[in-house]
Design a protein around this motif. Structure first.
Motif, PDB file in Angstrom:
ATOM      1  N   UNK A  13       0.733  -1.446   0.172  1.00 43.14           N
ATOM      2  CA  UNK A  13       0.237   0.092  -0.010  1.00 43.14           C
ATOM      3  C   UNK A  13       0.804   1.269  -0.151  1.00 43.14           C
ATOM      4  N   UNK A  14       2.378   1.127   0.004  1.00 48.21           N
ATOM      5  CA  UNK A  14       2.949   2.220  -0.121  1.00 48.21           C
ATOM      6  C   UNK A  14       3.657   2.744   1.068  1.00 48.21           C
ATOM      7  N   UNK A  15       3.512   1.981   2.037  1.00 46.62           N
ATOM      8  CA  UNK A  15       3.891   2.169   3.724  1.00 46.62           C
ATOM      9  C   UNK A  15       5.352   2.252   3.543  1.00 46.62           C
ATOM     10  N   UNK A  16       6.111   2.762   4.632  1.00 47.13           N
ATOM     11  CA  UNK A  16       7.279   2.355   4.960  1.00 47.13           C
ATOM     12  C   UNK A  16       7.189   2.161   6.468  1.00 47.13           C
ATOM     13  N   UNK A  17       8.500   1.481   6.986  1.00 41.98           N
ATOM     14  CA  UNK A  17       8.453   1.434   8.212  1.00 41.98           C
ATOM     15  C   UNK A  17      10.059   1.817   8.646  1.00 41.98           C
ATOM     16  N   UNK A  18      10.557   2.112   9.850  1.00 40.48           N
ATOM     17  CA  UNK A  18      11.824   2.433  10.242  1.00 40.48           C
ATOM     18  C   UNK A  18      12.514   1.427  10.808  1.00 40.48           C
ATOM     19  N   UNK A  19      12.139   0.198  10.400  1.00 37.56           N
ATOM     20  CA  UNK A  19      12.874  -1.156  10.755  1.00 37.56           C
ATOM     21  C   UNK A  19      12.149  -2.088  11.621  1.00 37.56           C
ATOM     22  N   UNK A  20      12.388  -3.139  11.404  1.00 40.84           N
ATOM     23  CA  UNK A  20      11.673  -4.194  12.478  1.00 40.84           C
ATOM     24  C   UNK A  20      13.164  -5.408  12.642  1.00 40.84           C
ATOM     25  N   UNK A  21      12.995  -5.404  14.101  1.00 43.43           N
ATOM     26  CA  UNK A  21      13.944  -6.571  14.620  1.00 43.43           C
ATOM     27  C   UNK A  21      12.968  -7.684  15.021  1.00 43.43           C
ATOM     28  N   UNK A  22      13.398  -9.058  14.329  1.00 45.05           N
ATOM     29  CA  UNK A  22      12.717 -10.107  14.886  1.00 45.05           C
ATOM     30  C   UNK A  22      13.272 -10.693  16.057  1.00 45.05           C
TER      31      UNK A  22
END
Length: 120
Positions: free
Chosen positions: A76-85
């Protein structure tokens, strides 16, 4: 350059935030349910929108629903500032140290739309 800021998923122990802050109390870290964070029970798509607006890395061990919602968010064109699993078999002190090292050694811009695993 902007310092990394974190959001801990609600399914992670509140002790993780305390352990991270022992490394450096200046680390900007919230947990879902904290007064300035999304409330407990917030749905994954809303968490992802919050992350984008607040410029925070999500730290989670949710590999059930989050990957699908993340794909939709990006589609949908969104972004994130990172994801740590985090691996659910992990150790709280190792997780806390790794979060501290991410904060100490990287900048927020390096994490845009990136995923990483804490292997322990």
């Amino acid at each position: 350059m902007v310092k990394v800021r974190f959001l801990l998923d609600e399914n992670l122990s509140p002790k993780l935030k305390i352990a991270v802050l022992r490394f450096n109390p200046a680390i900007d870290i919230l947990r879902v349910g904290d007064p300035e964070a999304p409330p407990l029970g917030t749905l994954d798509p809303d968490i992802l929108r919050y992350l984008e607006l607040s410029q925070r890395i999500l730290v989670t061990d949710n590999r059930k629903s989050m990957p699908e919602h993340l794909e939709e968010h990006w589609k949908d064109g969104g972004h994130i500032w990172g994801l740590v699993w985090l691996r659910s078999s992990g150790n709280l002190s190792i997780w806390a140290e790794t979060i501290y090292l991410i904060w100490e050694a990287t900048e927020a811009e390096e994490w845009i739309d990136k995923l990483d695993w804490i292997p322990l």
